[in-house]
Design a protein around this motif. Structure first.
Motif, mmCIF file in Angstrom:
data_model
loop_
_atom_site.group_PDB
_atom_site.id
_atom_site.type_symbol
_atom_site.label_atom_id
_atom_site.label_comp_id
_atom_site.label_asym_id
_atom_site.label_seq_id
_atom_site.Cartn_x
_atom_site.Cartn_y
_atom_site.Cartn_z
ATOM 1 N N HIS A 13 -3.965 -10.075 -9.742
ATOM 2 C CA HIS A 13 -3.771 -11.060 -10.809
ATOM 3 C C HIS A 13 -2.518 -10.720 -11.604
ATOM 4 C CE1 HIS A 13 -7.437 -13.477 -10.860
ATOM 5 N NE2 HIS A 13 -8.113 -12.390 -10.553
ATOM 6 N N GLY A 14 -1.724 -11.735 -11.909
ATOM 7 C CA GLY A 14 -0.543 -11.539 -12.743
ATOM 8 C C GLY A 14 -0.901 -10.940 -14.094
ATOM 9 N N GLY A 15 -2.046 -11.296 -14.631
ATOM 10 C CA GLY A 15 -2.470 -10.772 -15.931
ATOM 11 C C GLY A 15 -2.704 -9.266 -15.914
ATOM 12 N N VAL A 16 -3.123 -8.733 -14.780
ATOM 13 C CA VAL A 16 -3.320 -7.290 -14.643
ATOM 14 C C VAL A 16 -1.967 -6.587 -14.717
ATOM 15 C CG1 VAL A 16 -4.102 -5.455 -13.088
ATOM 16 C CG2 VAL A 16 -5.466 -7.533 -13.356
ATOM 17 N N VAL A 17 -0.969 -7.154 -14.038
ATOM 18 C CA VAL A 17 0.379 -6.588 -14.076
ATOM 19 C C VAL A 17 0.951 -6.736 -15.487
ATOM 20 C CG1 VAL A 17 2.709 -6.719 -13.098
ATOM 21 C CG2 VAL A 17 0.717 -7.028 -11.618
ATOM 22 N N MET A 18 0.694 -7.871 -16.128
ATOM 23 C CA MET A 18 1.179 -8.088 -17.503
ATOM 24 C C MET A 18 0.590 -7.056 -18.462
ATOM 25 S SD MET A 18 1.143 -12.239 -17.666
ATOM 26 C CE MET A 18 1.805 -12.390 -19.318
ATOM 27 N N LYS A 19 -0.671 -6.700 -18.292
ATOM 28 C CA LYS A 19 -1.289 -5.686 -19.151
ATOM 29 C C LYS A 19 -0.603 -4.337 -18.955
ATOM 30 C CE LYS A 19 -5.629 -3.396 -20.381
ATOM 31 N NZ LYS A 19 -4.914 -2.171 -20.686
ATOM 32 N N LEU A 20 -0.317 -3.988 -17.707
ATOM 33 C CA LEU A 20 0.399 -2.743 -17.437
ATOM 34 C C LEU A 20 1.762 -2.752 -18.132
ATOM 35 C CD1 LEU A 20 0.707 -0.052 -15.801
ATOM 36 C CD2 LEU A 20 1.669 -1.463 -13.969
ATOM 37 N N ILE A 21 2.462 -3.870 -18.055
ATOM 38 C CA ILE A 21 3.769 -4.007 -18.701
ATOM 39 C C ILE A 21 3.635 -3.862 -20.211
ATOM 40 C CG2 ILE A 21 5.530 -5.743 -19.260
ATOM 41 C CD1 ILE A 21 5.296 -6.636 -16.281
ATOM 42 N N ASP A 22 2.663 -4.536 -20.806
ATOM 43 C CA ASP A 22 2.468 -4.464 -22.249
ATOM 44 C C ASP A 22 2.107 -3.044 -22.684
ATOM 45 O OD1 ASP A 22 2.382 -5.751 -24.839
ATOM 46 O OD2 ASP A 22 0.196 -5.642 -24.733
ATOM 47 N N MET A 45 9.356 -12.772 -18.477
ATOM 48 C CA MET A 45 8.436 -12.158 -17.520
ATOM 49 C C MET A 45 8.752 -12.730 -16.149
ATOM 50 S SD MET A 45 5.651 -10.273 -16.878
ATOM 51 C CE MET A 45 5.023 -10.026 -18.501
ATOM 52 N N SER A 46 9.046 -11.849 -15.200
ATOM 53 C CA SER A 46 9.341 -12.301 -13.837
ATOM 54 C C SER A 46 8.476 -11.541 -12.848
ATOM 55 C CB SER A 46 10.817 -12.053 -13.492
ATOM 56 O OG SER A 46 11.651 -12.803 -14.333
ATOM 57 N N ALA A 74 12.571 -3.289 -22.437
ATOM 58 C CA ALA A 74 12.649 -3.806 -21.067
ATOM 59 C C ALA A 74 11.716 -2.976 -20.187
ATOM 60 C CB ALA A 74 14.071 -3.718 -20.535
ATOM 61 N N VAL A 75 11.004 -3.630 -19.300
ATOM 62 C CA VAL A 75 10.062 -2.939 -18.410
ATOM 63 C C VAL A 75 10.343 -3.361 -16.975
ATOM 64 C CG1 VAL A 75 7.632 -2.505 -17.849
ATOM 65 C CG2 VAL A 75 8.301 -2.927 -20.224
ATOM 66 N N ARG A 76 10.324 -2.391 -16.096
ATOM 67 C CA ARG A 76 10.498 -2.619 -14.656
ATOM 68 C C ARG A 76 9.266 -2.044 -13.953
ATOM 69 N NH1 ARG A 76 13.105 0.581 -10.478
ATOM 70 N NH2 ARG A 76 13.842 -0.824 -8.864
ATOM 71 N N VAL A 77 8.636 -2.831 -13.087
ATOM 72 C CA VAL A 77 7.445 -2.395 -12.347
ATOM 73 C C VAL A 77 7.796 -2.304 -10.865
ATOM 74 C CG1 VAL A 77 5.039 -2.879 -11.777
ATOM 75 C CG2 VAL A 77 5.934 -3.519 -14.027
ATOM 76 N N THR A 78 7.470 -1.158 -10.273
ATOM 77 C CA THR A 78 7.696 -0.970 -8.838
ATOM 78 C C THR A 78 6.363 -0.684 -8.161
ATOM 79 O OG1 THR A 78 8.158 1.390 -9.128
ATOM 80 C CG2 THR A 78 10.055 -0.106 -9.117
ATOM 81 N N ASN A 93 9.420 -7.601 -13.671
ATOM 82 C CA ASN A 93 10.172 -7.051 -14.800
ATOM 83 C C ASN A 93 9.965 -7.961 -15.991
ATOM 84 O OD1 ASN A 93 12.275 -9.117 -14.637
ATOM 85 N ND2 ASN A 93 13.036 -7.976 -12.884
ATOM 86 N N ALA A 94 10.191 -7.409 -17.174
ATOM 87 C CA ALA A 94 9.900 -8.169 -18.385
ATOM 88 C C ALA A 94 10.708 -7.638 -19.555
ATOM 89 C CB ALA A 94 8.406 -8.093 -18.711
ATOM 90 N N GLY A 95 10.822 -8.474 -20.574
ATOM 91 C CA GLY A 95 11.399 -8.086 -21.852
ATOM 92 C C GLY A 95 10.422 -8.486 -22.942
ATOM 93 N N LEU A 96 10.126 -7.556 -23.840
ATOM 94 C CA LEU A 96 9.156 -7.796 -24.907
ATOM 95 C C LEU A 96 9.732 -7.372 -26.253
ATOM 96 C CD1 LEU A 96 7.581 -6.455 -22.248
ATOM 97 C CD2 LEU A 96 5.606 -7.049 -23.625
ATOM 98 N N THR A 97 9.228 -7.967 -27.317
ATOM 99 C CA THR A 97 9.608 -7.584 -28.673
ATOM 100 C C THR A 97 8.386 -7.050 -29.401
ATOM 101 O OG1 THR A 97 11.359 -9.242 -28.742
ATOM 102 C CG2 THR A 97 10.592 -8.385 -30.860
ATOM 103 N N PHE A 98 8.568 -5.920 -30.078
ATOM 104 C CA PHE A 98 7.516 -5.266 -30.852
ATOM 105 C C PHE A 98 7.957 -5.118 -32.293
ATOM 106 C CE2 PHE A 98 6.324 -4.258 -26.640
ATOM 107 C CZ PHE A 98 4.965 -4.002 -26.668
ATOM 108 N N VAL A 99 6.985 -5.035 -33.192
ATOM 109 C CA VAL A 99 7.239 -4.721 -34.592
ATOM 110 C C VAL A 99 6.384 -3.521 -34.966
ATOM 111 C CG1 VAL A 99 6.909 -5.516 -36.980
ATOM 112 C CG2 VAL A 99 7.928 -7.044 -35.291
ATOM 113 N N ALA A 100 7.019 -2.561 -35.634
ATOM 114 C CA ALA A 100 6.281 -1.402 -36.138
ATOM 115 C C ALA A 100 5.481 -1.838 -37.355
ATOM 116 C CB ALA A 100 7.257 -0.294 -36.524
#
Length: 123
Positions: A13-22, A45-46, A74-78, A93-100
């Motif tokens: 599932h794409g959502g499983v990979v998305m959780k790993l990325i997050d 998210m690609s 930036a996150v890269r998954v192999t 691969n993905a790009g995310l924005t976080f706030v502390a």
């Protein structure tokens, strides 16, 4: 990845990979912020190739920008097969924005992003 993570097509599932990325991005942002950082947006998210049950996934997260309270990661998954040595393939691969955030959940300042010196730049 296990068969518990698969969809009807037999891929993960794409959502499983998305959780790993997050998770990977949150660790990078939290380390830089020296405390909690929350996901504000998934900017990009690609999914590049299917992930199959049995694949071993690795996520590499890298801070790309630090603002006053926000950070871009930036996150890269192999992936590689569990039972074969050989090259890994980039699957997402993905790009995310976080706030502390502080204990009350309010944005708090983060340190600036420092770029390591290149060996040739050292005097």
């Amino acid at each position: 990845m296990s068969e518990h993570d698969t969809n009807l097509y037999g891929t993960i599932h794409g959502g499983v990979v998305m959780k790993l990325i997050d998770d990977a991005a949150a660790a990078a942002a939290g380390r830089h912020a020296d405390g909690p950082a929350v996901t504000v947006s998934v900017d990009r998210m690609s999914f590049l190739a299917p992930v199959r049950a049995g694949d071993l996934l690795s996520a590499h997260a890298e801070l790309r920008r630090a603002g006053r309270t926000s950070m871009t990661v930036a996150v890269r998954v192999t992936a590689e097969r569990w039972n074969a040595s050989g090259p890994t393939a980039e699957v997402a691969n993905a790009g995310l924005t976080f706030v502390a955030v502080d204990a009350g959940g309010r944005p708090r300042p983060v340190p600036p992003l420092t770029v390591p010196e290149e060996p040739a730049d050292r005097g």
